[in-house]
Design an enzyme around this catalytic site. Structure first.
Site, PDB file in Angstrom:
ATOM      1  N   LYS A  44       0.815  -1.223   0.000  1.00 25.16           N
ATOM      2  CA  LYS A  44       0.000   0.000   0.000  1.00 25.16           C
ATOM      3  C   LYS A  44       0.851   1.276   0.000  1.00 25.16           C
ATOM      4  O   LYS A  44       0.527   2.257   0.653  1.00 25.16           O
ATOM      5  CB  LYS A  44      -0.979   0.016   1.191  1.00 25.16           C
ATOM      6  CG  LYS A  44      -1.791  -1.259   1.371  1.00 25.16           C
ATOM      7  CD  LYS A  44      -2.344  -1.824   0.071  1.00 25.16           C
ATOM      8  CE  LYS A  44      -3.377  -0.950  -0.599  1.00 25.16           C
ATOM      9  NZ  LYS A  44      -3.775  -1.518  -1.924  1.00 25.16           N
ATOM     10  N   HIS A 104       7.072  -7.149  -2.285  1.00 24.77           N
ATOM     11  CA  HIS A 104       6.921  -6.474  -0.988  1.00 24.77           C
ATOM     12  C   HIS A 104       7.835  -7.122   0.054  1.00 24.77           C
ATOM     13  O   HIS A 104       7.773  -6.774   1.225  1.00 24.77           O
ATOM     14  CB  HIS A 104       5.479  -6.595  -0.474  1.00 24.77           C
ATOM     15  CG  HIS A 104       4.448  -5.922  -1.327  1.00 24.77           C
ATOM     16  ND1 HIS A 104       4.588  -4.640  -1.818  1.00 24.77           N
ATOM     17  CD2 HIS A 104       3.219  -6.345  -1.743  1.00 24.77           C
ATOM     18  CE1 HIS A 104       3.494  -4.322  -2.507  1.00 24.77           C
ATOM     19  NE2 HIS A 104       2.667  -5.335  -2.485  1.00 24.77           N
ATOM     20  N   ARG A 126       6.147   5.125   1.789  1.00 23.62           N
ATOM     21  CA  ARG A 126       5.006   6.001   2.069  1.00 23.62           C
ATOM     22  C   ARG A 126       4.854   6.151   3.578  1.00 23.62           C
ATOM     23  O   ARG A 126       5.157   5.225   4.327  1.00 23.62           O
ATOM     24  CB  ARG A 126       3.738   5.372   1.479  1.00 23.62           C
ATOM     25  CG  ARG A 126       2.493   6.238   1.555  1.00 23.62           C
ATOM     26  CD  ARG A 126       1.281   5.477   1.023  1.00 23.62           C
ATOM     27  NE  ARG A 126       0.118   6.350   0.840  1.00 23.62           N
ATOM     28  CZ  ARG A 126      -1.089   5.924   0.480  1.00 23.62           C
ATOM     29  NH1 ARG A 126      -1.300   4.632   0.258  1.00 23.62           N
ATOM     30  NH2 ARG A 126      -2.101   6.776   0.329  1.00 23.62           N
ATOM     31  N   SER A 134      -4.703   2.501   4.558  1.00 23.78           N
ATOM     32  CA  SER A 134      -4.909   1.841   3.271  1.00 23.78           C
ATOM     33  C   SER A 134      -4.852   0.320   3.433  1.00 23.78           C
ATOM     34  O   SER A 134      -5.638  -0.416   2.831  1.00 23.78           O
ATOM     35  CB  SER A 134      -3.840   2.316   2.279  1.00 23.78           C
ATOM     36  OG  SER A 134      -4.044   1.735   1.020  1.00 23.78           O
ATOM     37  N   TYR A 189       6.496   8.376  -1.689  1.00 20.58           N
ATOM     38  CA  TYR A 189       5.149   8.503  -2.247  1.00 20.58           C
ATOM     39  C   TYR A 189       4.695   9.961  -2.245  1.00 20.58           C
ATOM     40  O   TYR A 189       4.102  10.456  -3.217  1.00 20.58           O
ATOM     41  CB  TYR A 189       4.211   7.642  -1.401  1.00 20.58           C
ATOM     42  CG  TYR A 189       2.775   7.566  -1.865  1.00 20.58           C
ATOM     43  CD1 TYR A 189       2.343   6.508  -2.656  1.00 20.58           C
ATOM     44  CD2 TYR A 189       1.831   8.521  -1.483  1.00 20.58           C
ATOM     45  CE1 TYR A 189       1.014   6.407  -3.069  1.00 20.58           C
ATOM     46  CE2 TYR A 189       0.508   8.425  -1.890  1.00 20.58           C
ATOM     47  CZ  TYR A 189       0.105   7.377  -2.683  1.00 20.58           C
ATOM     48  OH  TYR A 189      -1.204   7.282  -3.084  1.00 20.58           O
TER      49      TYR A 189
END
Length: 291
Positions: A44, A104, A126, A134, A189
């Protein structure tokens, strides 16, 4: 085919989605090619966004070429495995060079070949508050995850690294440190949201590529959140409903910076900030939680 929301399985101490955990052994036999490019993120954090940007760069900004297949076929997800769907490794076998890959995984589970071949890595980080919100929504709609429970309990599990892929804190720090020994372009991000053109130019420089200014502008336009949310090749609406239920929450939900303010209570925010300050103490890079 219904998913029973199986519990996470630990591999080398890292909790993973049950099906993904099954791939870690076979994945260690991966033969990386020197011209591979790895897109790495904690979940995410803009993985699909970066995948589409880089594929557009590789295709010279040609939209029809990027529409050749859904993003998960164009950029194989290394550890992906799900009953009834081709695995990431199977997709990779069909992918011609130069290959884009995504993961990931924390470094402890990454196939050694990627490091040995000095495969270039684009890492996107992020801010943790937007990630956890998220991720909670994603856990609810993607049924390969265990039941997320309440928002409050999920937040606690996230802080303790008890969610799929483990600790966000460790992830962002260890990939940052990898820059010292490996070709890693580490992006944020929030910077990408603030000025996508500037960040895309950094990517081009890192890849040793150049594109005309108007092509870069075209890529910025077509990789905007609005455009990608409308695009069936990037929005995962073609994924089986048993796997991702978009009626619960769309895969591409908001894509903003600062949405955490709509989820955190004052008490949760204070608790999170105190834990964050302790866990990230001495960290040489900073995240922005709002723009």
């Amino acid at each position: 085919m219904e998913f029973s929301r199986p519990p996470l399985v630990h591999v080398k101490g890292v909790p993973l989605i049950k099906y993904f955990a099954e791939t870690i052994g076979p994945l260690q036999n991966l033969t990386a090619w020197p011209d591979d490019l790895l897109i790495s993120t904690y979940p995410k954090s803009g993985t699909t966004w970066m995948s589409e940007i880089v594929d557009m760069i590789y295709q010279g900004g040609k939209l029809d070429k990027c529409g050749r297949a859904p993003i998960h076929f164009r950029v194989p997800f290394l550890e992906f495995k799900c009953p009834g769907v081709p695995s990431g490794l199977e997709t990779l076998e069909e992918t011609p060079a130069p290959r884009l890959l995504k993961t990931h995984l924390p470094l402890s589970l990454l196939p050694q070949s990627l490091l040995d071949q000095k495969v270039k890595v684009i890492y996107i980080a992020r801010n943790a508050k937007d990630v956890v919100v998220s991720y909670y929504n994603f856990y609810n709609m993607a049924k390969v995850h265990p039941d997320p429970g309440t928002w409050d309990s999920f937040l606690e599990n996230f802080m303790e690294g008890k969610v799929s892929y483990g600790s966000w804190y460790q992830h962002v720090k260890e990939w940052w440190e990898l820059k010292n020994t490996h070709p890693v372009l580490y992006l944020f991000y929030e910077d990408l949201k603030e000025n996508p053109k500037r960040e895309i130019k950094k990517i081009l420089e890192f890849l040793g590529r150049s594109l005309p200014e108007e092509t870069v502008d075209f890529i910025v336009h077509h990789t905007s959140f609005k455009k990608m949310k409308e695009n069936p090749m990037t929005n995962y609406t073609n994924a089986p409903r048993e796997f991702m239920d978009h009626s619960v929450s769309p895969f591409m939900r908001k894509g903003t910076v600062g949405d955490w303010k709509n989820a955190f209570t004052v008490a949760q925010n204070e608790r999170f900030d105190a834990h964050y300050a302790k866990t990230m103490k001495g960290c040489e890079f900073k995240f922005r939680c709002e723009l």
